[in-house]
Every structure is written in structure tokens, then in C-alpha cells.
Enzyme design. Structure first.
Site, PDB file in Angstrom:
ATOM      1  N   TYR A 101       0.857  -1.194   0.000  1.00  0.00           N
ATOM      2  CA  TYR A 101       0.000   0.000   0.000  1.00  0.00           C
ATOM      3  C   TYR A 101       0.893   1.246   0.000  1.00  0.00           C
ATOM      4  O   TYR A 101       1.838   1.337   0.802  1.00  0.00           O
ATOM      5  CB  TYR A 101      -0.894   0.012   1.253  1.00  0.00           C
ATOM      6  CG  TYR A 101      -1.681   1.294   1.370  1.00  0.00           C
ATOM      7  CD1 TYR A 101      -2.970   1.372   0.881  1.00  0.00           C
ATOM      8  CD2 TYR A 101      -1.108   2.443   1.931  1.00  0.00           C
ATOM      9  CE1 TYR A 101      -3.688   2.566   0.938  1.00  0.00           C
ATOM     10  CE2 TYR A 101      -1.810   3.629   1.993  1.00  0.00           C
ATOM     11  CZ  TYR A 101      -3.098   3.681   1.501  1.00  0.00           C
ATOM     12  OH  TYR A 101      -3.802   4.857   1.554  1.00  0.00           O
ATOM     13  N   GLU A 189      -3.774   7.159  -4.073  1.00  0.00           N
ATOM     14  CA  GLU A 189      -3.543   5.891  -3.391  1.00  0.00           C
ATOM     15  C   GLU A 189      -3.248   4.804  -4.416  1.00  0.00           C
ATOM     16  O   GLU A 189      -3.943   4.718  -5.430  1.00  0.00           O
ATOM     17  CB  GLU A 189      -4.825   5.552  -2.619  1.00  0.00           C
ATOM     18  CG  GLU A 189      -4.689   4.521  -1.561  1.00  0.00           C
ATOM     19  CD  GLU A 189      -6.036   4.331  -0.859  1.00  0.00           C
ATOM     20  OE1 GLU A 189      -6.193   4.850   0.259  1.00  0.00           O
ATOM     21  OE2 GLU A 189      -6.921   3.664  -1.421  1.00  0.00           O
TER      22      GLU A 189
END
Ligand code: GDP
Ligand code: MN
Length: 394
Positions: A101, A189
Site C-alpha cells: 500500500y 492511493e
């Protein structure tokens, strides 16, 4: 406003963040063609303005063009969190070795930009933050700070990346921060950033939210066809329905349907429910006078929501009277019935009469009121909230 994955990925590509050959299609037939053109196994991805598509069946693989056609049909028939699937991204299927991530967002409490990385990608970062906060690494930057390569390299190392790959991941992090600033973003993201077998890294997913009030500063985004997305694009079907009915309404994640009096009582009700360990499924205001028609619409929004397990009703009669309110709700119960348990309290203007009307209706039609509990001022609001939380659990 949120961008679609394919829009965000085209911005990634411009800044040198690696993405793999992708095509946007509008029909299963086009998906088949795109798969044939790629000549590899592909992943088909629903383009909707919500996350969690994987879990909802919105991300699927196909090994042949024929299979792509069938899979595309299935995905395009889905509704993901209320969003119909009108477009698909067809991308080369990646042979994923590891998922990470990487994100950049705003820390509203400290007025900083924060870069967040986590060696566990592909899963909900909020969940990881709760379960294993130690796995999440952050770097706070002031709005005018650059993100220097040495800082990005430290973050890459925190991801467990080693050797020559550290620089590659570091460059992706630096570029993601640049993208964040250059677009006036609120969030960028990559979840997951993936490592392939050959040691290269690719952004397998892309999520971006930009400040729509700053869009006028970005002719380059508008030139790409990214338009100010009026709220509708981000609204669920139920929210759109509510808007048509002029009822201020928001879908939330929980399972307690909130049927409040005015907005103030609505906000307080949501706080009470959370306080007692429950989760509201919505926020709602009656949006003007609570006429019987409007009350019926409010209840329809809750009754048709399969996520709702119990309804919390709290009415404070101010200018509007509780007996009128009761009449409207009783009319709805007689005409439509309510499939969920509801606990309700009335106080304020004409509450006794409201309660009396309910009791009378209950004597006449006990079957309609089996799952409905009515209270007046004698029961504190806390008890009503607790009861709603209990009902939602049982
Ligand atoms: P989201 O569920 O909306 O966040 O959609 P993602 O694009 O993140 O996809 C969800 C998951 O599907 C990823 O975490 C991956 O595990 C998997 N996935 C996505 N693309 C590929 C791919 O090309 N190959 C493989 N093997 N898995 C993929
Ligand atoms: Mn994702």
C-alpha cells in the site's frame, strides 16, 4: 471528487508511475476485442466510484477473449454499492508476487500532507490500521516541502523492499507525492502497488480524489475530459432517489436505519448510536415539513435498504406536531407495512397524542405493530439508542 481508476492511471502514467497497458471499454463485445488485441490473459475491472470492487465481484480474470466476453457480461450486470457498472478497464493480467500500500493524503488534524506506506497491500488500509497499526509507516510533510529521495527510500525500506528495487519504489513514492501536489488532490492511493516476478513494480489499482473547487486551475485535467463531477456521479442510487424526493440523505456503512426528526436530532441520534456501539446506516433529515407523503418516502428509503437491520426513530415535535407525525407513520404502516423492527420515541409538541394514536392503531392492527416499539418522554433517548443497537444485533 473521485476519479475513476482509468483516469487516475492515465495521470500516473504521465508522471512515470508504472501502469500496464490498459483499455477502457463500454460493452462486453468491446472487452472481448480488447482482450484479443492484448493477446494475454487479462483482468477486467469495473469502473465505479467506490472501492472494494474485488470483494464485490467487480474484478475478474479471463484467459481468452471468449472468456473475457462472458466475464464482462457478469461484471456489467452488477451493482457495486449501488453503482451500476457502465465501463470496464481491460488490463494485462499481472503475475503478482507481492502487494503493498502507498498513499498520500491530508492530515487534517496537523495540517500536513502525510505519505503512508504499508507492506500489506490489496486489503482495506483502514482495517490494517485498526488490527496492526505497527505495520503502517507515515511521513508528515508541510505543504511546501518536497519529498526528497532519501525520505522516499526510507519509506521503501520500511516496506521491506531491498537492493536495487529500493530506488524504483522510492521513485514511485516521490512521483506520487508530486502528483498529489500538482493536482490539488485530497487523496492519491496505490492499493496495491505490486511486485512482479521480474522485480519490477506496477500500480495495479489507482484511487484519486481531487479538490473540485480547485479544478478550474487545472486545464490539463479538463483537457483530459475530467469534468467537475457533480455529486450525482458520487451518489449511490438511494441518495439519488432521496435527492429527487428533496430529502437530505446520506448512506453510511452501518446497519441501523436512522429515522429522525430534524437534522439536529439526526446528528445527535447518529452520535448516540455510535456511542452505544452501533453503526448508523444513513444520515437523514426530513427536508422540510414532515408531511405524511414525506414520512412515507423516508421510511421507504430505510425499508428497502437491505443493510438496515433495525430502525431508530426519534421525533422531537417543535413547530411540527407529533400527532401529525404519528398519523403519517401509521398511514405508511397500513399501506406498506415495515419489514424491519423499529424503536421510536416522541417528545415535544403533542407527543402524548402521538403515542395515543400509535397505541390505538396497534390495538386495531396488532399484526402491523409486532416489531414496533413506541415510547414517549418517560424513556430517555439513551435507552432508545441502546435498544436500536440491541435490535440490530439480534
Ligand atoms: P479494489 O478491490 O476496488 O480495491 O480493486 P483492485 O484493483 O485493488 O483489485 C483487487 C485485488 O484484485 C487486488 O488486490 C489484487 O489482489 C487483485 N488483482 C487486481 N489486478 C490483478 C492482476 O492483474 N492480477 C492478479 N493476479 N490479481 C489482480
Ligand atoms: Mn484496490
Amino acid at each position: 471528487m473521485r476519479l475513476y481508476e482509468h483516469e487516475a492511471k492515465s495521470l500516473f502514467a504521465k508522471l512515470g508511475i508504472p501502469v500496464k497497458g490498459e483499455a477502457v471499454v463500454n460493452s462486453p463485445e468491446e472487452a472481448k476485442e480488447a482482450a484479443a488485441k492484448k493477446g494475454t490473459s487479462v483482468v477486467l475491472k469495473a469502473q465505479v466510484l467506490t472501492g472494494g470492487r474485488g470483494k464485490a465481484g467487480g474484478i475478474q480474470m479471463a484467459d481468452t477473449p471468449g472468456e473475457a466476453l462472458e466475464v464482462a457480461k457478469k461484471i456489467m450486470a452488477l451493482k457495486i454499492r449501488g453503482f451500476p457498472v457502465e465501463r470496464l478497464l481491460v488490463a494485462e493480467k499481472l503475475d503478482i508476487q507481492q502487494e503493498f500500500y502507498v498513499g498520500v493524503t491530508i492530515d487534517r488534524i496537523n495540517y500536513k500532507i502525510v505519505v503512508i506506506v504499508c507492506p500489506e497491500g490489496g486489503v482495506d488500509i483502514e482495517e490494517t490500521a485498526k488490527k496492526s497499526p505497527e505495520k503502517i509507516h507515515r511521513l508528515s510533510l508541510s505543504i511546501n516541502d518536497s519529498l526528497y529521495p532519501y525520505q522516499a527510500i526510507a519509506l521503501a525500506k520500511a516496506l521491506g523492499v531491498t537492493g536495487g528495487e529500493v530506488r524504483k519504489v522510492g521513485a514511485i513514492i516521490v512521483n506520487l507525492h508530486k502528483l498529489f501536489k500538482s493536482c490539488d488532490a485530497k487523496l492519491v492511493e496505490i492499493n496495491p502497488l505490486v511486485r512482479l516476478a521480474d522485480g519490477s513494480y506496477v500500480a495495479a489499482d489507482a484511487r484519486m480524489s481531487i479538490d473540485d473547487d480547485a479544478l478550474f486551475r487545472h486545464s490539463e485535467l479538463m483537457a483530459m475530459g475530467i469534468e467537475k463531477r457533480h455529486e450525482e456521479g458520487e451518489m449511490t442510487e438511494r441518495e439519488q432517489q432521496a435527492r429527487e424526493w428533496s430529502i437530505p440523505y446520506l448512506d453510511l456503512d452501518g446497519n441501523i436505519g436512522m429515522f429522525p426528526g430534524g437534522a439536529g436530532f439526526g446528528i445527535m441520534g447518529n452520535d448516540f448510536i455510535e456511542h452505544f456501539g452501533g453503526k448508523p446506516a444513513n444520515f437523514m433529515d426530513s427536508g422540510g415539513g414532515p408531511s405524511p407523503e414525506r414520512l412515507a418516502k423516508m421510511l421507504v428509503l430505510l425499508d428497502e435498504n437491505t443493510q438496515v437491520k433495525a430502525i431508530f426513530g426519534a421525533r422531537f415535535g417543535g413547530i411540527s406536531r407529533c400527532d401529525d407525525f404519528a398519523k403519517g407513520v401509521i398511514m405508511f404502516l397500513k399501506e406498506h407495512g415495515l419489514s424491519k423492527p423499529m424503536v421510536m420515541r416522541m417528545t415535544g409538541n403533542m407527543w402524548q397524542e402521538g403515542v395515543r394514536l400509535f397505541e390505538e392503531a396497534k390495538r386495531e392492527h396488532p399484526e402491523l405493530f409486532e416489531k414496533i416499539e413506541i415510547h414517549g418522554i418517560e424513556t430517555p433517548i439513551e435507552e432508545i439508542a441502546k435498544r436500536a443497537v440491541e435490535l440490530a444485533k439480534s
